[in-house]
Design an enzyme around this catalytic site. Structure first.
Site, short mmCIF file in Angstrom:
data_model
loop_
_atom_site.label_atom_id
_atom_site.label_comp_id
_atom_site.label_asym_id
_atom_site.label_seq_id
_atom_site.Cartn_x
_atom_site.Cartn_y
_atom_site.Cartn_z
N CYS A 214 17.21 53.96 -0.24
CA CYS A 214 17.85 53.26 -0.64
C CYS A 214 16.88 52.33 -2.43
CB CYS A 214 18.37 51.40 0.40
SG CYS A 214 18.61 50.48 -1.26
N TYR B 269 -6.51 2.98 6.49
CA TYR B 269 -5.71 1.87 6.18
C TYR B 269 -5.72 0.45 7.32
CZ TYR B 269 -2.15 4.67 8.88
OH TYR B 269 -1.66 5.56 9.67
N CYS C 59 25.44 47.41 -0.35
CA CYS C 59 24.22 47.38 -0.43
C CYS C 59 25.09 47.87 -2.36
CB CYS C 59 23.41 48.44 -0.51
SG CYS C 59 21.99 48.45 -1.10
N ASP D 283 2.16 10.65 3.57
CA ASP D 283 2.73 11.09 4.48
C ASP D 283 1.86 12.41 5.20
OD1 ASP D 283 4.69 11.44 5.54
OD2 ASP D 283 5.74 13.11 3.90
N LYS E 251 10.78 2.68 2.00
CA LYS E 251 11.07 4.45 2.03
C LYS E 251 11.57 4.47 0.43
CE LYS E 251 10.93 6.78 5.66
NZ LYS E 251 9.94 7.53 6.65
N GLU F 116 0.31 -0.84 0.35
CA GLU F 116 -0.13 0.31 0.62
C GLU F 116 0.52 1.52 0.17
OE1 GLU F 116 -1.61 0.26 3.37
OE2 GLU F 116 -3.11 -2.12 3.86
N CYS G 85 23.03 50.88 -3.17
CA CYS G 85 23.43 52.50 -2.80
C CYS G 85 24.48 52.50 -2.50
CB CYS G 85 22.08 52.56 -1.90
SG CYS G 85 21.79 52.17 -0.10
N LYS H 264 2.58 4.67 1.68
CA LYS H 264 2.48 4.94 2.69
C LYS H 264 2.05 6.65 2.82
CE LYS H 264 5.97 5.34 6.86
NZ LYS H 264 5.70 6.87 7.00
N CYS I 35 20.14 46.67 4.06
CA CYS I 35 20.96 48.04 4.25
C CYS I 35 20.10 48.48 4.80
CB CYS I 35 20.44 48.24 2.91
SG CYS I 35 20.51 49.46 2.11
S1 IVH Z 1 -0.24 0.44 8.72
C1 IVH Z 1 1.19 -1.33 12.55
N1 IVH Z 1 -0.38 1.54 6.75
O1 IVH Z 1 3.18 5.04 8.84
C2 IVH Z 1 0.96 -0.78 11.23
N2 IVH Z 1 0.57 2.87 8.05
O2 IVH Z 1 5.83 4.91 10.18
C3 IVH Z 1 0.11 0.44 11.45
N3 IVH Z 1 0.91 5.26 7.43
O3 IVH Z 1 1.52 5.06 12.05
C4 IVH Z 1 0.69 1.18 10.19
N4 IVH Z 1 0.84 5.03 5.34
O4 IVH Z 1 0.97 6.70 10.99
C5 IVH Z 1 -0.43 2.00 7.81
N5 IVH Z 1 -0.82 2.59 4.06
C6 IVH Z 1 -0.53 2.45 5.20
C7 IVH Z 1 0.13 4.29 5.92
C8 IVH Z 1 0.45 3.67 7.54
C9 IVH Z 1 1.06 5.67 6.55
C10 IVH Z 1 1.97 5.61 8.62
C11 IVH Z 1 1.25 5.65 10.19
C12 IVH Z 1 2.29 5.11 10.73
C13 IVH Z 1 3.63 5.83 9.94
C14 IVH Z 1 4.26 4.44 10.70
#
Ligand code: IVH
Length: 671
Positions: free
Chosen positions: A423, A221, A399, A115, A308, A111, A402, A113, A417
């Site tokens: 100026c 999620y 400057c 931000d 990541k 999935e 000026c 992740k 300045c």
């Molecule tokens: S699952 C125990 N799924 O990433 C598992 N986390 O670094 C719980 N996050 O604290 C997390 N997208 O805030 C999960 N599809 C996703 C996510 C996700 C973002 C965040 C979440 C978590 C952090 C972990």
């Protein structure tokens, strides 16, 4: 409406349209129809306050700021995830899972992740009862009142179960974040750093009115104790999706290593396709029984890991450093770079903040530098990856506009300045700011035109702007009869439209921002009166008088006092007075008015003069704009409204209302 059952059906209907719009992004009725339904709901609730239920779509908004978010202790800790950054580490995770399951290869879900900012929602009998932050994992904060404001969070579920606890992420869309930052830049406000911090900060705002201004959404999620509703993760997300909850993309399933790594690479390519920022992927074992078998460490589950993505940065060559002197006298370095592609645009300049930063980075001409975009818009240099052959960049001593010796104010990093009103660069900056959208908002008077009229000697200070004639402008390059007349008309219009607070802010007095300019203008009502008050007493008394105004501290008061007494400033202020630029501030009643935060475009023939209609909108806290854009909240369409405006409204999803509709908004209860 005669029965509460009918009322509840209406609640359900409006909530369902909210879900189609905010969760599915697939509305089935027009905005006008939605508004009509919503207004009917409000009317019923006014007539039968005892029927009102907490999950009614009208009940999202709290109005009173909270002073504190109560702590909540949860049964199942919100863990964080272990990180991996490459294929090798991911392979180790895969092997650990297989080993932990005695050789069985589990099915994984892959999935995005997101931000954003972690959140846990609790529904009891299908009604949202709690939204809690992660906090330290075990103890979080109860931010329910703010989370209820997000329209993608259902207050009531379809096909509910007795208790449902779901976890997800509150996030900002990249486009909405960039638009918000662009507006802040135009208004001279500080930029937000990134969507994640901004979402986190916004959900913890004490004032719901402030929260409402921040575009936030939610995606869920994880289902806590998911085995109560399904045997696996993907199926559990499907279940809650059926309850009307926005869920994370979970279409990537992998049953072996090759599929897993293929899914990861596929997402790497799709990273930019999603409307929100991803910082990587989350890879999870699907089966709940297998998750239990794998267990957890003190900090992380053993059945999930984050993969990541590298941050979005590129390297390029530093060609030179140019020194800019802004309207406040701040002398800032800007790096000129070998043009390079970064997050969708070609970047050829980057900000280096200040001269301390130049020193810290040890910049030399010809350096290879690593850059990224701060706040999604402004490129900045992060580090030197390979030193260049050129000389070390030194901080300037004088400057370049000026020749004044530059100074460093105590406690400030910026090099200054000191020749504030003399100026040429600062003067130019002051004139640019005065004419800009954030300032007096003179249409068509951008930086290029300012440069032209200044170069031609037609304008030497902000007051001269109001003496410009079409004949003078005709003598300049790129000006024809029409454009010259238009600019003169725009100047006259801005002069009539400006309030005293806008004028005061536009003068660019250090620390006198657009917000604090209002109460000052409210007190004195006119620039002439403010000046008279300053002249009537000695400095210290006037400063003390200013400090009585709510929000005005010593720095603001001293700067304003000094400005009013400055000989150069006086010349300009006298000129403005002689030209009749002395607008009156209307008495406030509109702050937090019923139309606060809404932007209107008024068009077509109305029964009242358009200027009057505009005044009424503004008096209720609304804004009036000239053309329809995605920032417009309503198009007020009078008789014979042109097709173009209506089409623009349709394109941007702007609600079209008639005069009666506007009347209804103006007379609605505050909210
Ligand atoms: S699952 C125990 N799924 O990433 C598992 N986390 O670094 C719980 N996050 O604290 C997390 N997208 O805030 C999960 N599809 C996703 C996510 C996700 C973002 C965040 C979440 C978590 C952090 C972990």
């Amino acid at each position: 409406m005669s029965t509460q059952a009918e009322y509840l059906a209406l609640v359900h209907e409006v909530a369902e349209h909210d879900r189609r719009y905010h969760v599915e992004a697939a509305p089935t009725i027009s905005d006008v129809e939605y508004d009509t339904l919503y207004k009917r709901l409000e009317a019923v609730e006014r007539a039968h306050p005892d029927w009102k239920v907490s999950w009614s779509p009208t009940q999202r908004a709290g109005h009173t700021p909270v002073s504190d978010f109560p702590k909540v202790t949860r049964d199942v800790a919100m863990l964080s995830l272990d990180n991996t950054y490459n294929e090798e580490d991911l392979r180790q995770f895969f092997d650990r899972c297989v080993k932990g399951l005695d050789g069985d290869v589990p099915v994984f879900s892959v999935e995005p992740k997101i931000d954003g900012f972690g959140i846990e929602l609790t529904y009891v009998d299908g009604k949202l009862t709690l939204a809690a932050t992660r906090g330290d994992g075990r103890i979080g904060e109860d931010v329910t009142s703010n989370v209820r404001l997000l329209r993608s969070v259902p207050l009531s579920l379809a096909n509910p179960v007795e208790k449902l606890v779901v976890r997800g992420e509150i996030y900002m869309r990249k486009d909405e974040f960039a638009a918000m930052n662009a507006a802040r830049l135009a208004a001279g406000e500080e930029l937000f750093k990134n969507p994640r911090n901004t979402a986190a900060g916004s959900i913890k705002q004490m004032d719901p009115a402030e929260v409402k201004k921040r575009p936030m959404h939610v995606i869920l999620y994880e289902v806590v104790d998911g085995e109560r509703i399904a045997s696996g993760h993907i199926a559990s997300l499907e279940r809650i999706r059926g309850m009307g909850v926005p869920v994370s993309r979970h279409d990537a399933k992998a049953s072996n290593w090759d599929e897993l790594i293929a899914a990861v690479h596929a997402w790497e390519h799709r990273r930019d396709d999603l409307p929100y920022e991803l910082d990587g992927l989350v890879i999870k074992v699907d089966d709940f029984a297998q998750r239990t078998a794998l267990g957890r460490t003190a900090k992380f589950p053993r059945w999930a890991i984050a993969y990541k993505f590298p941050a979005r940065q590129v390297t390029t060559t530093l060609k030179s450093i140019t020194t800019y002197v802004g309207r406040t006298g701040a002398v800032t370095p800007v790096a000129n770079l070998e043009p390079v592609e970064l997050s969708g645009t070609t970047v050829s300049n980057a900000s280096v903040h200040n001269w301390d930063q130049v020193k810290r980075l040890g910049l030399r001409i010809g350096d290879r530098v690593l850059i990224e975009k701060a706040g999604e818009i402004i490129p900045q240099i992060l580090s030197v990856t390979e030193p260049g052959p050129g000389p070390v960049v030194e901080e300037p001593k004088t400057c370049r506009f000026c020749q004044s010796d530059l100074v460093r104010e105590e406690g400030r990093v910026a090099l200054l300045c000191p020749n504030r009103l003399g100026c040429p660069a600062q003067k130019l900056g002051a004139i640019e700011f005065f004419a800009s959208r954030a300032g007096m908002n003179i249409d068509g008077f951008g930086e290029k035109v300012v440069q032209q009229v200044v170069d031609a000697g037609l304008v030497t200070d902000v007051a001269d702007i109001f003496t410009l004639t079409a004949i003078q402008l005709l003598g300049l390059e790129r000006f024809g009869k029409t454009s010259a007349n238009n600019l003169v008309a725009a100047i006259a219009k801005a002069k009539d439209a400006a309030s005293f607070s806008r004028l005061l802010y536009s003068l660019g007095i250090p620390n006198v921002g657009s917000v604090i300019a209002r109460p000052i203008a409210q007190k004195y009502r006119k620039l002439s009166a403010l000046r008279a008050a300053a002249e009537a007493k000695p400095s210290d008394e006037f400063v003390a008088e200013l400090e009585e105004i709510e929000g005005v501290g010593g720095t603001i008061a001293t700067n304003l006092d000094a400005f009013l007494r400055d000989a150069n400033a006086k010349v300009v202020l006298d000129k403005l007075a002689a030209l009749g630029v002395d607008p009156e501030e209307e008495v406030a009643s509109a702050a937090g008015g019923v139309l606060a935060g809404k932007t209107f475009v008024v068009t077509g023939t109305l029964t009242a003069p358009r200027a009057d209609v505009q005044k009424r909108i503004e008096a209720a806290g609304g804004k009036v704009a000239g053309s329809v854009s995605k920032k417009t909240s309503y198009l007020v369409a009078g008789a014979d409204t042109g097709k173009t405006k209506l089409e623009a409204a349709e394109k941007h999803g702007v609600t079209v209302i008639d005069e009666a509709g506007l009347e209804a908004l103006l007379t609605a209860a505050p909210g």
